[in-house]
Each structure stands twice: as C-alpha cells, then as structure tokens.
Design a protein around this motif. Structure first.
Motif, PDB file in Angstrom:
ATOM      1  N   TYR A 177      54.549  84.015  -2.880  1.00  0.00           N
ATOM      2  CA  TYR A 177      55.313  82.183  -3.492  1.00  0.00           C
ATOM      3  C   TYR A 177      56.000  82.424  -2.558  1.00  0.00           C
ATOM      4  CZ  TYR A 177      58.867  81.673  -6.046  1.00  0.00           C
ATOM      5  OH  TYR A 177      59.682  80.621  -6.805  1.00  0.00           O
ATOM      6  N   ARG A 178      57.064  83.172  -1.276  1.00  0.00           N
ATOM      7  CA  ARG A 178      58.051  82.495  -0.684  1.00  0.00           C
ATOM      8  C   ARG A 178      57.318  81.680   0.150  1.00  0.00           C
ATOM      9  NH1 ARG A 178      59.523  86.741   3.579  1.00  0.00           N
ATOM     10  NH2 ARG A 178      57.148  85.847   4.260  1.00  0.00           N
ATOM     11  N   ASP A 179      56.290  81.890   0.825  1.00  0.00           N
ATOM     12  CA  ASP A 179      56.291  80.761   1.510  1.00  0.00           C
ATOM     13  C   ASP A 179      55.995  79.972   0.601  1.00  0.00           C
ATOM     14  OD1 ASP A 179      56.255  82.267   3.115  1.00  0.00           O
ATOM     15  OD2 ASP A 179      54.096  83.460   3.421  1.00  0.00           O
ATOM     16  N   LEU A 180      54.894  79.588   0.077  1.00  0.00           N
ATOM     17  CA  LEU A 180      54.452  78.102  -1.236  1.00  0.00           C
ATOM     18  C   LEU A 180      55.497  77.675  -1.516  1.00  0.00           C
ATOM     19  CD1 LEU A 180      51.870  76.671  -2.111  1.00  0.00           C
ATOM     20  CD2 LEU A 180      51.642  78.064  -4.043  1.00  0.00           C
ATOM     21  N   ALA A 181      56.806  78.600  -2.166  1.00  0.00           N
ATOM     22  CA  ALA A 181      57.357  77.903  -2.664  1.00  0.00           C
ATOM     23  C   ALA A 181      58.635  76.879  -1.489  1.00  0.00           C
ATOM     24  CB  ALA A 181      59.062  78.328  -3.378  1.00  0.00           C
ATOM     25  N   ALA A 182      59.291  77.751  -0.772  1.00  0.00           N
ATOM     26  CA  ALA A 182      59.496  77.338   0.417  1.00  0.00           C
ATOM     27  C   ALA A 182      59.133  76.069   0.878  1.00  0.00           C
ATOM     28  CB  ALA A 182      59.422  78.465   2.021  1.00  0.00           C
ATOM     29  N   VAL A 183      57.806  75.601   1.379  1.00  0.00           N
ATOM     30  CA  VAL A 183      57.251  74.137   1.286  1.00  0.00           C
ATOM     31  C   VAL A 183      57.862  73.400   0.053  1.00  0.00           C
ATOM     32  CG1 VAL A 183      54.740  73.444   1.310  1.00  0.00           C
ATOM     33  CG2 VAL A 183      54.910  75.474   3.041  1.00  0.00           C
ATOM     34  N   VAL A 184      57.401  73.725  -0.865  1.00  0.00           N
ATOM     35  CA  VAL A 184      57.573  72.742  -2.197  1.00  0.00           C
ATOM     36  C   VAL A 184      59.349  72.364  -1.915  1.00  0.00           C
ATOM     37  CG1 VAL A 184      57.730  72.875  -4.298  1.00  0.00           C
ATOM     38  CG2 VAL A 184      56.301  73.839  -3.612  1.00  0.00           C
ATOM     39  N   ALA A 185      60.052  73.150  -1.241  1.00  0.00           N
ATOM     40  CA  ALA A 185      61.627  73.677  -1.572  1.00  0.00           C
ATOM     41  C   ALA A 185      61.835  72.162  -0.734  1.00  0.00           C
ATOM     42  CB  ALA A 185      62.215  74.354  -0.984  1.00  0.00           C
ATOM     43  N   GLY A 186      61.204  72.124   0.739  1.00  0.00           N
ATOM     44  CA  GLY A 186      60.959  71.002   1.397  1.00  0.00           C
ATOM     45  C   GLY A 186      60.783  70.081   1.223  1.00  0.00           C
ATOM     46  N   GLU A 187      59.555  69.588   0.568  1.00  0.00           N
ATOM     47  CA  GLU A 187      59.316  68.399  -0.574  1.00  0.00           C
ATOM     48  C   GLU A 187      60.607  67.831  -1.585  1.00  0.00           C
ATOM     49  OE1 GLU A 187      56.131  66.142  -3.061  1.00  0.00           O
ATOM     50  OE2 GLU A 187      55.660  68.103  -2.541  1.00  0.00           O
ATOM     51  N   LEU A 188      61.146  68.378  -1.769  1.00  0.00           N
ATOM     52  CA  LEU A 188      61.991  68.546  -2.924  1.00  0.00           C
ATOM     53  C   LEU A 188      63.060  67.885  -1.238  1.00  0.00           C
ATOM     54  CD1 LEU A 188      61.666  70.967  -5.527  1.00  0.00           C
ATOM     55  CD2 LEU A 188      60.886  68.925  -5.620  1.00  0.00           C
ATOM     56  N   LEU A 189      63.790  68.657  -1.523  1.00  0.00           N
ATOM     57  CA  LEU A 189      64.785  67.330  -0.172  1.00  0.00           C
ATOM     58  C   LEU A 189      64.885  66.896   0.279  1.00  0.00           C
ATOM     59  CD1 LEU A 189      66.085  72.112   1.872  1.00  0.00           C
ATOM     60  CD2 LEU A 189      66.928  70.420  -0.318  1.00  0.00           C
ATOM     61  N   GLY A 190      63.184  66.948   0.810  1.00  0.00           N
ATOM     62  CA  GLY A 190      62.926  64.996   1.420  1.00  0.00           C
ATOM     63  C   GLY A 190      63.246  63.912   0.100  1.00  0.00           C
ATOM     64  N   TRP A 191      63.013  64.139  -0.709  1.00  0.00           N
ATOM     65  CA  TRP A 191      63.448  63.692  -2.239  1.00  0.00           C
ATOM     66  C   TRP A 191      64.529  62.966  -2.671  1.00  0.00           C
ATOM     67  CZ3 TRP A 191      60.267  65.384  -7.262  1.00  0.00           C
ATOM     68  CH2 TRP A 191      58.848  65.575  -6.783  1.00  0.00           C
ATOM     69  N   ILE A 192      65.676  64.697  -2.043  1.00  0.00           N
ATOM     70  CA  ILE A 192      66.555  64.474  -2.269  1.00  0.00           C
ATOM     71  C   ILE A 192      67.891  63.393  -1.575  1.00  0.00           C
ATOM     72  CG2 ILE A 192      69.249  65.357  -2.240  1.00  0.00           C
ATOM     73  CD1 ILE A 192      67.312  68.091  -3.410  1.00  0.00           C
ATOM     74  N   GLU A 193      67.235  63.321  -0.362  1.00  0.00           N
ATOM     75  CA  GLU A 193      67.492  62.679   0.317  1.00  0.00           C
ATOM     76  C   GLU A 193      66.979  61.146   0.579  1.00  0.00           C
ATOM     77  OE1 GLU A 193      67.804  62.867   5.463  1.00  0.00           O
ATOM     78  OE2 GLU A 193      66.683  64.490   4.258  1.00  0.00           O
ATOM     79  N   ASP A 194      65.967  60.673  -0.273  1.00  0.00           N
ATOM     80  CA  ASP A 194      64.798  59.861  -0.023  1.00  0.00           C
ATOM     81  C   ASP A 194      65.959  59.099  -0.725  1.00  0.00           C
ATOM     82  OD1 ASP A 194      63.413  60.078   2.056  1.00  0.00           O
ATOM     83  OD2 ASP A 194      61.517  60.606   0.405  1.00  0.00           O
ATOM     84  N   GLN A 195      66.005  59.569  -2.178  1.00  0.00           N
ATOM     85  CA  GLN A 195      67.036  59.493  -3.682  1.00  0.00           C
ATOM     86  C   GLN A 195      68.833  59.587  -3.298  1.00  0.00           C
ATOM     87  OE1 GLN A 195      65.799  58.366  -6.499  1.00  0.00           O
ATOM     88  NE2 GLN A 195      63.643  58.215  -4.884  1.00  0.00           N
ATOM     89  N   THR A 196      69.656  59.965  -1.824  1.00  0.00           N
ATOM     90  CA  THR A 196      71.040  59.864  -1.895  1.00  0.00           C
ATOM     91  C   THR A 196      70.485  57.921  -1.019  1.00  0.00           C
ATOM     92  OG1 THR A 196      70.567  61.857  -1.740  1.00  0.00           O
ATOM     93  CG2 THR A 196      73.001  61.231  -0.578  1.00  0.00           C
ATOM     94  N   PRO A 197      72.342  58.043  -1.632  1.00  0.00           N
ATOM     95  CA  PRO A 197      72.263  56.473  -0.673  1.00  0.00           C
ATOM     96  C   PRO A 197      72.866  56.269  -0.107  1.00  0.00           C
ATOM     97  CG  PRO A 197      73.769  56.827  -2.996  1.00  0.00           C
ATOM     98  CD  PRO A 197      73.339  58.213  -2.995  1.00  0.00           C
ATOM     99  N   ALA A 198      72.950  55.125   1.180  1.00  0.00           N
ATOM    100  CA  ALA A 198      72.948  55.338   2.400  1.00  0.00           C
ATOM    101  C   ALA A 198      74.232  55.755   3.112  1.00  0.00           C
ATOM    102  CB  ALA A 198      72.492  54.533   3.388  1.00  0.00           C
ATOM    103  N   ASP A 199      75.274  55.639   2.684  1.00  0.00           N
ATOM    104  CA  ASP A 199      76.671  55.754   3.288  1.00  0.00           C
ATOM    105  C   ASP A 199      76.791  57.454   3.224  1.00  0.00           C
ATOM    106  OD1 ASP A 199      76.419  55.771   0.114  1.00  0.00           O
ATOM    107  OD2 ASP A 199      79.148  55.712   0.034  1.00  0.00           O
ATOM    108  N   VAL A 200      76.192  58.386   2.099  1.00  0.00           N
ATOM    109  CA  VAL A 200      76.029  59.560   1.493  1.00  0.00           C
ATOM    110  C   VAL A 200      75.131  60.361   2.658  1.00  0.00           C
ATOM    111  CG1 VAL A 200      75.821  61.997  -0.243  1.00  0.00           C
ATOM    112  CG2 VAL A 200      76.786  60.038  -0.536  1.00  0.00           C
ATOM    113  N   ARG A 201      73.861  59.908   2.696  1.00  0.00           N
ATOM    114  CA  ARG A 201      72.907  60.001   3.402  1.00  0.00           C
ATOM    115  C   ARG A 201      73.177  60.818   5.139  1.00  0.00           C
ATOM    116  NH1 ARG A 201      68.914  57.439   1.725  1.00  0.00           N
ATOM    117  NH2 ARG A 201      68.907  55.706   2.979  1.00  0.00           N
TER     118      ARG A 201
END
Length: 290
Positions: free
Chosen positions: A115-139
């Motif tokens: 579970y931990r290993d799979l959830a860590a992969v999902v977390a990496g993807e979600l962090l990518g979502w967060i970064e992509d949706q963050t304004p450029a000046d904040v990013r």
C-alpha cells in the motif's frame, strides 16, 4: 470565480475525470483538503491491511516492537501517544510507524508495504497536478519539482493508526485526535472504516470530510504551505469521538505522510530537515505528525 472557503463544499473528485487535476487542486486551495474516488489504489488491498493490523493491535505481538525514542519507528502505545500542540490530553490512539528503513512486524503480511509503495506513486502524480495548477510566480518558489522533493526520501512515514473502542472511562476532554496540522508536504489517507475526520473551515466551523469507503483523502501539510509562500495552506483538522454503536468499534486509518528529503530547500528560511527539527522542538519532542 475564486470562492470563499465559507462557500466551498468539499466534494469527491473522480481521478479519471479530464478535469480532475483542476478540481482537485481547487479543493486543496480552498480547504486544504481534496477527496478522490476511482483512484488506482485497490480497495481490497486497504481492506486487507485494515483487517490484519486490527488483529495485530489486538494481540500482544505489538509489544515486541516498542517505539525507538531516537528513530521514532515501531509501536506507540496510548501511554506514549501524541499530545497535540496547545492541548494537555493525549490522543486516544495507538499506532505503528513504518519508515522505508524501519522495523516491520513479522506477524503481518507485506500488504501495508505494498500500500505504501503504491500510495507514494499516486502522491508523486498528485504533486505533479499541484505543480501544474499552481501560478507561475508561486511555482517559481519551488527549489525543485514537488515530486522530486519526496523521491527516495527516508523521512516519509506510513502510520498504521488504531483508535480503540471507547469505554466511557476516558479522561475528560480526551479525543481520538485533537485539532492539529500536519508537518509534512502532503498526506494521503484512504477513507477509514468509520467517519469522524473533520476540517476547520474558513468560517470557523468544523466540516465533515467525505469518508465513503474507497475514497482517498489528501491534505496539505505545513511544508507545502512554507514552500508555496502560503498559497496552499495547512488546514487544522481533528478526529472526533463517535457515539452510539460506533463508539464500541475500533477505527483504523493509514495516513502516509510524504516528507521531503532533509536537504531539500523549502524556502529561504528552511530546508525540510531544519523545518522539521524546529517544529519538533516547538512541540517539546511530542512530535504531532498528523
């Protein structure tokens, strides 16, 4: 239009929806929490972890792995459980800390690790979502991609957490988890076998976090708040005591605290390591992690 936190209602977002990244990150921005359904973590894997760890907590085997005060891995009984910052009563819970390098009970299968290993992969993807949706000046504040911050981190922690049935003899004012914020970058939490998780909304009222079994709850931690200069905020949350039949049942939960490697720069003021050390000093070593 950007809604006020008071007007925002936290709703589950389908992981498979084309607009999932935008809706998920909007929820994080508004409330500090997001809820996903139709995600890639199998429900039956979570059920297996819940079942075998409930049996483990009900057995004397847990005492073979007493917590290491320095390394902070192993089994934490209620007697050494957390006291949230600003509170005087220990939370009504027991738990086992699983680090990538730490001890793991021989009495259970490897399901929690899977579970931990799979959830860590999902977390990496979600962090990518967060970064992509963050304004450029904040990013631009991020010292590296958010997903890279947690890659191969020895500090990320899976906590297998059990809230025992209430007996009526609990200390007055003690609750399952007093109001607190998480220290880490983000936290992933499959919905528990019971309700009770609440977040503090912008209007000062407590809001129930949707908890349909199979959902995945994600919340912002203090380190993402620091790294984003406050654009994302770490929201206060708690687990309230149940009543009726639910009070006579154990509640189990599997928060995965995604923590950057200690050397990762969060801001001009902090690395992840220095930030964690300061927070733990503030908590006098009691370490409210989530």
């Amino acid at each position: 239009m950007h809604q006020s936190p008071e007007a925002f209602q936290l709703a589950a977002v389908s992981y498979r929806s084309p607009d999932a990244p935008a809706r998920f990150v909007e929820a994080l921005r508004e409330t500090g929490f997001g809820v996903l359904v139709d995600h890639p973590i199998p429900v039956d894997l979570v059920e297996d972890v819940y079942a075998e760890w409930l049996a483990f907590f009900d057995s004397p085997a847990k005492h073979r792995y007493p917590r290491d005060p320095e390394r902070q891995d192993g089994y934490f009984s209620h007697a050494v459980s957390e006291t949230a910052k600003g509170h005087s009563k220990r939370d009504l819970k027991e738990y086992f800390h699983i680090f990538p390098w730490g001890r793991y009970p021989g009495e259970v299968s490897g399901a929690a690790r899977r579970y931990r290993d799979l959830a860590a992969v999902v977390a990496g993807e979600l962090l990518g979502w967060i970064e992509d949706q963050t304004p450029a000046d904040v990013r631009a504040r991020f010292s590296m991609p958010l997903g890279a911050m947690i890659a191969d981190s020895p500090s990320s922690l899976l906590r297998v957490l059990r809230y025992p049935p209430l007996t009526g003899g609990e200390e007055h004012g003690a609750v399952r988890a007093a109001a607190h914020e998480d220290i880490n970058l983000i936290t992933l939490l499959p919905a528990s076998n019971q309700s009770g998780l609440q977040l503090l909304a912008g209007d000062g009222n407590w809001m129930d976090v949707p908890c349909d079994f199979g959902a995945l709850v994600v919340n912002v931690g203090d380190m993402l708040q620091e790294a984003s200069g406050g654009y994302f905020r770490s929201t206060t949350h708690r687990v309230v005591n149940p009543s009726g039949e639910a009070a006579r049942m154990s509640r189990i939960s599997l928060p995965l605290f995604l923590q950057p490697r200690p050397e990762v720069v969060l801001s001009e003021r902090y690395t992840a390591g220095s930030y964690l050390a300061e927070r733990l000093r503030e908590l006098s070593g009691r370490g409210k992690e989530g």
